[in-house]
Design a protein around this motif. Sequence first.
Motif, PDB file in Angstrom:
ATOM      1  N   PHE A 184       0.827  -1.204   0.000  1.00 55.23           N
ATOM      2  CA  PHE A 184       0.000   0.000   0.000  1.00 55.23           C
ATOM      3  C   PHE A 184       0.867   1.263   0.000  1.00 55.23           C
ATOM      4  CE2 PHE A 184      -3.873  -2.264   1.906  1.00 55.23           C
ATOM      5  CZ  PHE A 184      -4.589  -2.158   0.726  1.00 55.23           C
ATOM      6  N   SER A 185       1.926   1.242   0.783  1.00 53.73           N
ATOM      7  CA  SER A 185       2.814   2.400   0.904  1.00 53.73           C
ATOM      8  C   SER A 185       3.424   2.775  -0.443  1.00 53.73           C
ATOM      9  CB  SER A 185       3.912   2.114   1.925  1.00 53.73           C
ATOM     10  OG  SER A 185       4.856   3.162   1.970  1.00 53.73           O
ATOM     11  N   HIS A 186       3.834   1.772  -1.199  1.00 51.23           N
ATOM     12  CA  HIS A 186       4.465   2.040  -2.497  1.00 51.23           C
ATOM     13  C   HIS A 186       3.434   2.391  -3.574  1.00 51.23           C
ATOM     14  CE1 HIS A 186       8.006   0.302  -0.583  1.00 51.23           C
ATOM     15  NE2 HIS A 186       8.717   0.754  -1.601  1.00 51.23           N
ATOM     16  N   ILE A 187       2.354   1.621  -3.627  1.00 54.41           N
ATOM     17  CA  ILE A 187       1.348   1.848  -4.664  1.00 54.41           C
ATOM     18  C   ILE A 187       0.719   3.237  -4.531  1.00 54.41           C
ATOM     19  CG2 ILE A 187      -0.911   1.109  -5.513  1.00 54.41           C
ATOM     20  CD1 ILE A 187       1.416  -0.659  -6.408  1.00 54.41           C
ATOM     21  N   SER A 188       0.509   3.679  -3.289  1.00 58.35           N
ATOM     22  CA  SER A 188      -0.115   4.985  -3.077  1.00 58.35           C
ATOM     23  C   SER A 188       0.766   6.127  -3.578  1.00 58.35           C
ATOM     24  CB  SER A 188      -0.435   5.185  -1.594  1.00 58.35           C
ATOM     25  OG  SER A 188       0.760   5.211  -0.825  1.00 58.35           O
ATOM     26  N   GLN A 189       2.064   5.855  -3.723  1.00 60.32           N
ATOM     27  CA  GLN A 189       2.994   6.865  -4.241  1.00 60.32           C
ATOM     28  C   GLN A 189       3.451   6.533  -5.668  1.00 60.32           C
ATOM     29  OE1 GLN A 189       3.692   9.658  -2.498  1.00 60.32           O
ATOM     30  NE2 GLN A 189       2.219   8.853  -0.974  1.00 60.32           N
ATOM     31  N   GLN A 190       2.657   5.724  -6.345  1.00 61.12           N
ATOM     32  CA  GLN A 190       2.914   5.344  -7.739  1.00 61.12           C
ATOM     33  C   GLN A 190       4.252   4.605  -7.919  1.00 61.12           C
ATOM     34  OE1 GLN A 190       1.579   8.791  -7.293  1.00 61.12           O
ATOM     35  NE2 GLN A 190      -0.295   7.555  -7.367  1.00 61.12           N
ATOM     36  N   GLU A 191       4.724   3.955  -6.879  1.00 59.05           N
ATOM     37  CA  GLU A 191       5.923   3.120  -6.979  1.00 59.05           C
ATOM     38  C   GLU A 191       5.463   1.673  -7.161  1.00 59.05           C
ATOM     39  OE1 GLU A 191       9.105   3.790  -7.019  1.00 59.05           O
ATOM     40  OE2 GLU A 191       9.035   5.951  -6.652  1.00 59.05           O
ATOM     41  N   LYS A 192       5.656   1.155  -8.364  1.00 59.92           N
ATOM     42  CA  LYS A 192       5.110  -0.170  -8.671  1.00 59.92           C
ATOM     43  C   LYS A 192       6.067  -1.318  -8.374  1.00 59.92           C
ATOM     44  CE  LYS A 192       1.990   1.561 -12.252  1.00 59.92           C
ATOM     45  NZ  LYS A 192       1.554   1.459 -13.665  1.00 59.92           N
ATOM     46  N   THR A 193       7.349  -1.032  -8.207  1.00 61.01           N
ATOM     47  CA  THR A 193       8.309  -2.103  -7.928  1.00 61.01           C
ATOM     48  C   THR A 193       9.055  -1.826  -6.632  1.00 61.01           C
ATOM     49  OG1 THR A 193      10.041  -1.008  -9.212  1.00 61.01           O
ATOM     50  CG2 THR A 193       8.640  -2.579 -10.388  1.00 61.01           C
ATOM     51  N   PHE A 194       9.304  -2.887  -5.883  1.00 59.38           N
ATOM     52  CA  PHE A 194      10.061  -2.780  -4.629  1.00 59.38           C
ATOM     53  C   PHE A 194      10.489  -4.183  -4.202  1.00 59.38           C
ATOM     54  CE2 PHE A 194       5.557  -3.181  -3.658  1.00 59.38           C
ATOM     55  CZ  PHE A 194       5.511  -4.191  -2.708  1.00 59.38           C
ATOM     56  N   ASP A 195      11.471  -4.238  -3.354  1.00 54.87           N
ATOM     57  CA  ASP A 195      11.922  -5.521  -2.810  1.00 54.87           C
ATOM     58  C   ASP A 195      11.043  -5.878  -1.616  1.00 54.87           C
ATOM     59  OD1 ASP A 195      14.053  -5.777  -4.603  1.00 54.87           O
ATOM     60  OD2 ASP A 195      15.342  -4.510  -3.358  1.00 54.87           O
ATOM     61  N   PRO A 196      10.307  -6.978  -1.697  1.00 54.09           N
ATOM     62  CA  PRO A 196       9.384  -7.335  -0.607  1.00 54.09           C
ATOM     63  C   PRO A 196      10.117  -7.584   0.705  1.00 54.09           C
ATOM     64  CG  PRO A 196       9.636  -9.171  -2.136  1.00 54.09           C
ATOM     65  CD  PRO A 196      10.295  -7.982  -2.776  1.00 54.09           C
ATOM     66  N   ILE A 197       9.559  -7.053   1.774  1.00 56.15           N
ATOM     67  CA  ILE A 197      10.150  -7.205   3.100  1.00 56.15           C
ATOM     68  C   ILE A 197      10.051  -8.653   3.579  1.00 56.15           C
ATOM     69  CG2 ILE A 197       8.019  -6.623   4.319  1.00 56.15           C
ATOM     70  CD1 ILE A 197      11.605  -5.657   5.373  1.00 56.15           C
ATOM     71  N   VAL A 198       9.073  -9.401   3.050  1.00 53.21           N
ATOM     72  CA  VAL A 198       8.871 -10.806   3.414  1.00 53.21           C
ATOM     73  C   VAL A 198       9.283 -11.675   2.230  1.00 53.21           C
ATOM     74  CG1 VAL A 198       7.205 -12.559   4.136  1.00 53.21           C
ATOM     75  CG2 VAL A 198       6.965 -10.199   4.950  1.00 53.21           C
ATOM     76  N   ILE A 199      10.242 -12.565   2.448  1.00 55.06           N
ATOM     77  CA  ILE A 199      10.744 -13.389   1.346  1.00 55.06           C
ATOM     78  C   ILE A 199      10.080 -14.757   1.273  1.00 55.06           C
ATOM     79  CG2 ILE A 199      12.980 -12.211   1.326  1.00 55.06           C
ATOM     80  CD1 ILE A 199      14.148 -14.589   2.847  1.00 55.06           C
ATOM     81  N   ASN A 200       9.305 -15.091   2.280  1.00 55.09           N
ATOM     82  CA  ASN A 200       8.609 -16.380   2.280  1.00 55.09           C
ATOM     83  C   ASN A 200       7.634 -16.439   1.104  1.00 55.09           C
ATOM     84  OD1 ASN A 200       6.207 -18.184   2.998  1.00 55.09           O
ATOM     85  ND2 ASN A 200       7.648 -18.764   4.584  1.00 55.09           N
ATOM     86  N   GLU A 201       7.811 -17.413   0.211  1.00 57.31           N
ATOM     87  CA  GLU A 201       7.016 -17.480  -1.011  1.00 57.31           C
ATOM     88  C   GLU A 201       5.536 -17.785  -0.739  1.00 57.31           C
ATOM     89  OE1 GLU A 201       8.836 -20.141  -3.756  1.00 57.31           O
ATOM     90  OE2 GLU A 201      10.604 -18.862  -4.071  1.00 57.31           O
ATOM     91  N   GLU A 202       5.262 -18.569   0.286  1.00 54.24           N
ATOM     92  CA  GLU A 202       3.865 -18.867   0.607  1.00 54.24           C
ATOM     93  C   GLU A 202       3.134 -17.610   1.070  1.00 54.24           C
ATOM     94  OE1 GLU A 202       3.289 -22.098   3.278  1.00 54.24           O
ATOM     95  OE2 GLU A 202       4.408 -23.531   2.066  1.00 54.24           O
ATOM     96  N   VAL A 203       3.823 -16.801   1.873  1.00 55.00           N
ATOM     97  CA  VAL A 203       3.226 -15.552   2.336  1.00 55.00           C
ATOM     98  C   VAL A 203       3.036 -14.610   1.156  1.00 55.00           C
ATOM     99  CG1 VAL A 203       3.573 -13.492   3.761  1.00 55.00           C
ATOM    100  CG2 VAL A 203       4.160 -15.749   4.666  1.00 55.00           C
ATOM    101  N   GLN A 204       4.041 -14.510   0.288  1.00 52.73           N
ATOM    102  CA  GLN A 204       3.929 -13.645  -0.888  1.00 52.73           C
ATOM    103  C   GLN A 204       2.739 -14.050  -1.754  1.00 52.73           C
ATOM    104  OE1 GLN A 204       7.603 -13.573  -3.067  1.00 52.73           O
ATOM    105  NE2 GLN A 204       8.737 -12.489  -1.468  1.00 52.73           N
ATOM    106  N   SER A 205       2.586 -15.345  -1.971  1.00 55.32           N
ATOM    107  CA  SER A 205       1.488 -15.850  -2.792  1.00 55.32           C
ATOM    108  C   SER A 205       0.141 -15.524  -2.157  1.00 55.32           C
ATOM    109  CB  SER A 205       1.636 -17.362  -2.988  1.00 55.32           C
ATOM    110  OG  SER A 205       0.563 -17.895  -3.719  1.00 55.32           O
ATOM    111  N   TRP A 206       0.059 -15.720  -0.827  1.00 47.07           N
ATOM    112  CA  TRP A 206      -1.190 -15.439  -0.109  1.00 47.07           C
ATOM    113  C   TRP A 206      -1.532 -13.964  -0.221  1.00 47.07           C
ATOM    114  CZ3 TRP A 206      -3.270 -12.322   3.495  1.00 47.07           C
ATOM    115  CH2 TRP A 206      -4.491 -12.699   4.065  1.00 47.07           C
TER     116      TRP A 206
END
Length: 341
Positions: free
Chosen positions: A118-140
């Motif tokens: 939300f923090s990035h999208i609200s400022q029109q930043e579409k790409t960022f390095d996810p703070i959580v690297i767990n793939e199951e969490v990312q998928s969820w």
Amino acid sequence: MLFSELILAIMKAVNRQRTISSPYHLIKGKKSGQTIQDIGYFSLYPYFGVLPKLDKKAYDQAVQRLFAEGCLLDNDQVVDLSPKAMDLDIAASPLNGWKYRGNENLFFSRLSLIVQTFSHISQQEKTFDPIVINEEVQSWVKKYLKQIDFRDLAVAQAFKKELFTTLTDSGISETHKMIVTERLTGLALSGLTWQQIADSKNLLLLDVQLMWVEALHSWMGVIEQSKPPLLFGLMEGIIQQSSLTETAQRTKKLFDKGFSLEQIASLRQLKTSTIEDHFVELAMNDPFFNYTAFVNPALFEAIIAESRSRKTKRLREIKEHLPEASYFQIRLALAIREEQR
């Protein structure tokens, strides 16, 4: 609650009946028969597994501080609290370890990645390095965000409002709230480390981590009860659907089908003592558990009477005065809920 208060709260319950290391196993969430049964014997459900990564050295250091402060007495065999410790008034805690079983970590991982998005999208930043690297969490989280139309700024605002409203309703202290929010990461703002938070608040590292768990347990309780449309989705799979451990559930299913204790041990290729542990857990958690398959009512009453008259739950002490009872029967009787006696 500070970490030293957590240890003392557990020690008060087991005073002179368990070893000095018993709180350590409980706090880490060890699923041994001894630890599971102690949860029921001494009503220690809130504290189970609240710090699963607790280091034994850190625990020992905390215990030594309690000795230095005059809260513990020298006793090689068991926990032995001083009158000073017994008189300490430890405030109630919102911890609910047996219910959440460490799933507050999953909840916070989901929350962290959603807030970052939300923090990035609200400022029109579409790409960022996810703070959580767990793939199951990312998928969820990806699935969740699509469901709520996360690119709509109104949704982001609604999510933020729910977040702050439920945090306020949780009734936790400002320090608790800050510990939670300071761990979150946003655009150009990295979450603080445990040590950074501890230093800024003049607290021990374990105090901060425990308060973080307290805050999440209280917060999740509010979310579970009030069911805010956006935040409630994060509770998927968080709440334990059964009060039993998974292995005890499998034993229960076989027992309900009519298999005996010995047959279950054979079918599951487990030791008889392990299956006995499961039945003690069943007795502890199931208000309709029928103990008469293992101990007759007269012996059951004798065990309870012995425990009450001597004010102890130490198996060996009860066994000495009731040699006709097996250790399993004593454990089972002590695990039965008070309202069933």
